[in-house]
Design an enzyme around this catalytic site. Structure first.
Site, PDB file in Angstrom:
ATOM      1  N   ILE A  40      81.759  33.461  39.191  1.00 65.90           N
ATOM      2  CA  ILE A  40      81.203  33.056  40.487  1.00 65.90           C
ATOM      3  C   ILE A  40      80.105  32.040  40.193  1.00 65.90           C
ATOM      4  CG2 ILE A  40      80.111  33.829  42.625  1.00 65.90           C
ATOM      5  CD1 ILE A  40      81.185  36.684  41.954  1.00 65.90           C
ATOM      6  N   CYS A  50      79.484  35.180  34.940  1.00 69.59           N
ATOM      7  CA  CYS A  50      80.794  35.194  34.278  1.00 69.59           C
ATOM      8  C   CYS A  50      81.643  36.354  34.804  1.00 69.59           C
ATOM      9  CB  CYS A  50      80.633  35.376  32.776  1.00 69.59           C
ATOM     10  SG  CYS A  50      79.890  33.994  31.927  1.00 69.59           S
ATOM     11  N   GLU A  52      83.331  38.521  33.152  1.00 69.54           N
ATOM     12  CA  GLU A  52      83.164  39.765  32.393  1.00 69.54           C
ATOM     13  C   GLU A  52      81.986  40.585  32.926  1.00 69.54           C
ATOM     14  OE1 GLU A  52      83.516  36.715  31.294  1.00 69.54           O
ATOM     15  OE2 GLU A  52      84.482  36.617  29.340  1.00 69.54           O
TER      16      GLU A  52
HETATM   17  N1  THU Z   1      82.734  31.881  32.022  1.00 71.98           N
HETATM   18  C1  THU Z   1      83.171  33.167  32.183  1.00 71.98           C
HETATM   19  O1  THU Z   1      83.469  33.597  33.303  1.00 71.98           O
HETATM   20  N2  THU Z   1      83.253  33.947  31.085  1.00 71.98           N
HETATM   21  C2  THU Z   1      82.927  33.554  29.818  1.00 71.98           C
HETATM   22  O2  THU Z   1      82.886  34.369  28.909  1.00 71.98           O
HETATM   23  C3  THU Z   1      82.663  32.135  29.561  1.00 71.98           C
HETATM   24  C4  THU Z   1      82.356  31.318  30.753  1.00 71.98           C
HETATM   25  C5  THU Z   1      82.634  31.025  33.211  1.00 71.98           C
HETATM   26  C6  THU Z   1      81.230  30.641  33.572  1.00 71.98           C
HETATM   27  C7  THU Z   1      81.459  29.339  34.296  1.00 71.98           C
HETATM   28  O3  THU Z   1      81.780  29.626  35.647  1.00 71.98           O
HETATM   29  C8  THU Z   1      82.679  28.739  33.636  1.00 71.98           C
HETATM   30  O4  THU Z   1      83.316  29.818  32.968  1.00 71.98           O
HETATM   31  C9  THU Z   1      82.390  27.627  32.649  1.00 71.98           C
HETATM   32  O5  THU Z   1      81.449  28.021  31.704  1.00 71.98           O
END
Ligand code: THU
Length: 128
Positions: A40, A50, A52
């Site tokens: 989000i 993130c 996770e």
């Molecule tokens: N992101 C995640 O959702 N999980 C991760 O472990 C790495 C990064 C998301 C954060 C952001 O919205 C996009 O990926 C780019 O970094």
């Protein structure tokens, strides 16, 4: 629904207008419940969450603190591991044998143990 299908369904709800990088996550408790999350994003960038941590915080806020598997789905050609902040957040509740399944484009998979990806967490013992 399988863990991958749940993570892909969560990925479809990702709010990522800035990076265009859509992430979905399915976190399975030791008793078999599954909590999902998506990334989000926020115009401030820093307030982005993130996938996770969304899944983890949903689970913990519903009273679940023991996990056996986490599946992270992206469309990356090389399935991407969780970021450092998410590894630290997971380390609070996970045992070293948590199975981490990374799923990329065409459902290419890589599997790790949590201890492979984060062998030396900052934990309660670090505080004494
Ligand atoms: N992101 C995640 O959702 N999980 C991760 O472990 C790495 C990064 C998301 C954060 C952001 O919205 C996009 O990926 C780019 O970094």
């Amino acid at each position: 629904m399988s863990l991958i299908d749940k993570a892909r369904a969560a990925q479809a709800t990702a709010y990522a207008p800035y990076s265009k990088y859509h992430v979905g996550c399915a976190l399975e408790t030791n008793s078999g419940e599954v909590f999902t999350g998506c990334n989000i994003e926020n115009a401030s960038y820093g307030a982005t969450l993130c996938a996770e941590r969304v899944a983890l915080f949903k689970a913990v806020s519903e009273g679940h603190r023991n996990f056996r598997r986490i599946l992270i789905a992206t469309d990356a050609s090389t399935p991407a591991p969780p970021c450092g902040l998410c590894r630290q957040a997971l380390s609070e509740f996970c045992t070293p044998d948590l199975e981490i399944i990374l799923c990329g484009a065409n459902d290419t998979q890589r599997r790790f143990l949590f201890s492979d990806l984060f062998p030396h967490p900052f934990d309660q013992s670090s505080l004494v």
